[in-house]
Write an enzyme that holds these catalytic residues in place. Sequence first.
Site, PDB file in Angstrom:
ATOM      1  N   CYS A 162       0.843  -1.194   0.000  1.00 53.26           N
ATOM      2  CA  CYS A 162       0.000   0.000   0.000  1.00 53.26           C
ATOM      3  C   CYS A 162       0.877   1.241   0.000  1.00 53.26           C
ATOM      4  CB  CYS A 162      -0.836   0.082   1.265  1.00 53.26           C
ATOM      5  SG  CYS A 162      -1.894  -1.299   1.475  1.00 53.26           S
ATOM      6  N   THR A 200      -6.567 -16.842  -7.383  1.00 59.19           N
ATOM      7  CA  THR A 200      -7.424 -16.648  -8.555  1.00 59.19           C
ATOM      8  C   THR A 200      -8.173 -17.915  -8.972  1.00 59.19           C
ATOM      9  OG1 THR A 200      -5.929 -14.914  -9.261  1.00 59.19           O
ATOM     10  CG2 THR A 200      -7.318 -15.850 -10.966  1.00 59.19           C
TER      11      THR A 200
HETATM   12  C1  LIG Z   1      -9.345  -9.917  -6.713  1.00 53.96           C
HETATM   13  C2  LIG Z   1      -8.098 -10.012  -5.862  1.00 53.96           C
HETATM   14  C3  LIG Z   1      -8.043  -9.336  -4.640  1.00 53.96           C
HETATM   15  C4  LIG Z   1      -6.897  -9.411  -3.824  1.00 53.96           C
HETATM   16  N1  LIG Z   1      -6.885  -8.774  -2.607  1.00 53.96           N
HETATM   17  C5  LIG Z   1      -5.796  -8.905  -1.795  1.00 53.96           C
HETATM   18  C6  LIG Z   1      -5.770  -8.329  -0.480  1.00 53.96           C
HETATM   19  O1  LIG Z   1      -6.732  -7.730  -0.006  1.00 53.96           O
HETATM   20  N2  LIG Z   1      -4.620  -8.463   0.262  1.00 53.96           N
HETATM   21  C7  LIG Z   1      -3.535  -9.150  -0.205  1.00 53.96           C
HETATM   22  O2  LIG Z   1      -2.532  -9.258   0.502  1.00 53.96           O
HETATM   23  N3  LIG Z   1      -3.550  -9.747  -1.428  1.00 53.96           N
HETATM   24  C8  LIG Z   1      -4.641  -9.644  -2.229  1.00 53.96           C
HETATM   25  N4  LIG Z   1      -4.644 -10.261  -3.466  1.00 53.96           N
HETATM   26  C9  LIG Z   1      -3.463 -11.041  -3.900  1.00 53.96           C
HETATM   27  C10 LIG Z   1      -3.665 -12.532  -3.664  1.00 53.96           C
HETATM   28  O3  LIG Z   1      -3.859 -12.816  -2.286  1.00 53.96           O
HETATM   29  C11 LIG Z   1      -2.435 -13.349  -4.193  1.00 53.96           C
HETATM   30  O4  LIG Z   1      -1.268 -12.886  -3.533  1.00 53.96           O
HETATM   31  C12 LIG Z   1      -2.232 -13.187  -5.698  1.00 53.96           C
HETATM   32  O5  LIG Z   1      -3.468 -13.112  -6.366  1.00 53.96           O
HETATM   33  C13 LIG Z   1      -1.396 -14.332  -6.305  1.00 53.96           C
HETATM   34  O6  LIG Z   1      -2.015 -15.587  -6.170  1.00 53.96           O
HETATM   35  P1  LIG Z   1      -2.963 -16.246  -7.334  1.00 53.96           P
HETATM   36  O7  LIG Z   1      -2.200 -16.126  -8.610  1.00 53.96           O
HETATM   37  O8  LIG Z   1      -3.197 -17.657  -6.886  1.00 53.96           O
HETATM   38  O9  LIG Z   1      -4.230 -15.439  -7.355  1.00 53.96           O
HETATM   39  C14 LIG Z   1      -5.784 -10.174  -4.281  1.00 53.96           C
HETATM   40  C15 LIG Z   1      -5.846 -10.867  -5.511  1.00 53.96           C
HETATM   41  C16 LIG Z   1      -6.988 -10.791  -6.303  1.00 53.96           C
HETATM   42  C17 LIG Z   1      -7.017 -11.555  -7.606  1.00 53.96           C
END
Ligand SMILES: Cc1cc2nc3c(=O)[nH]c(=O)nc-3n(C[C@H](O)[C@H](O)[C@H](O)COP(=O)(O)O)c2cc1C
Length: 309
Positions: A134, A270
Amino acid sequence: MSTPVNLEVDLGAGLILRNPVLTASGTFGYGLEFEPFVDLRRLGGIVVKGISPRPRAGNPPPRLVETPSGMLNAIGLQNVGVERFIDDKLPPLRERDATVVVNVFGQGTEDYVAVAEALDGKPGVAALELNLSCPNVAHGGFLIGKSPKAVAEVTAAVRRVSRLPLWVKLTPNVSEIVDIAAAAADAGADALSLVNTYVGMVVDVERRRPVLANLTGGLSGPAIRPMAVAAVYQVARAVKIPLIGMGGIVCVRDIVEFLLVGASAVQVGTASFNEPGIAARLVDELAAWCRDHGVDDVRELVGAIEIPR
Ligand SMILES: Cc1cc2nc3c(=O)[nH]c(=O)nc-3n(C[C@H](O)[C@H](O)[C@H](O)COP(=O)(O)O)c2cc1C
């Protein structure tokens, strides 16, 4: 009959998870929304959507766009705020015996400390995960997670006010992720989560405009997996605390890949958008994979990559 595979993992600071598969923050709401699809108790843990001191509405739409093998999001950290989380979300999660990790974010050290203090002593919280991706409002808007000094400051400040196991989540949008990881570990983190999303952009070429209202967003999904695996591999060689790996996990081989390069646990993000029950399915498939490969204890896989000389 063969003995069951041990899936329990130790994430440090006395926290043992029933298995190494958690759901990633922001992709699984507050867990309760997924109850029709998943028995929450079967998961290693649920990392809830990032919680800030006060509620936030997030960014205006469009906030999501599909990309090749992935997704770009700019939700803008929409959440109910820590008080409502404690009053409305935590009690039902506790009743269901879910292992709940609270993802925390803020725009300065005081915000992280405020959320950690509010959660201190509240039953049903297994650990805190600090999302440091952030902008720091007090110091000109740079991302806290990009500066080893700022990461150390926030980590140490939360460490002082909280007895909960403390995970620090790393952004991959830095030149030396190992330096950031070391700063967090030295400042008192019990474990590190990596990676958060990569900065990306999609343009609507007919309208000549960015698709997302926020212009850029965070890229997630299988498109980022090899980069996330490399980040975990590098950090595992540099720090001694447990790692929680994530980025594009969609099947059991992806989980094993993260474990082999040094993650003690993983988070599925995701992929839950395509199949809401996928994390629980992968728990069963991981047990089956271990059985098929003669692995009695999943911890045998952690860091077991063989590097040819
Ligand atoms: C829609 C969305 C919202 C997310 N919100 C957060 C969040 O609030 N805090 C955080 O640390 N990561 C957040 N992330 C990141 C995920 O926790 C994760 O680190 C990232 O998507 C990689 O993993 P993946 O490829 O399996 O999605 C968000 C990801 C997505 C797709």
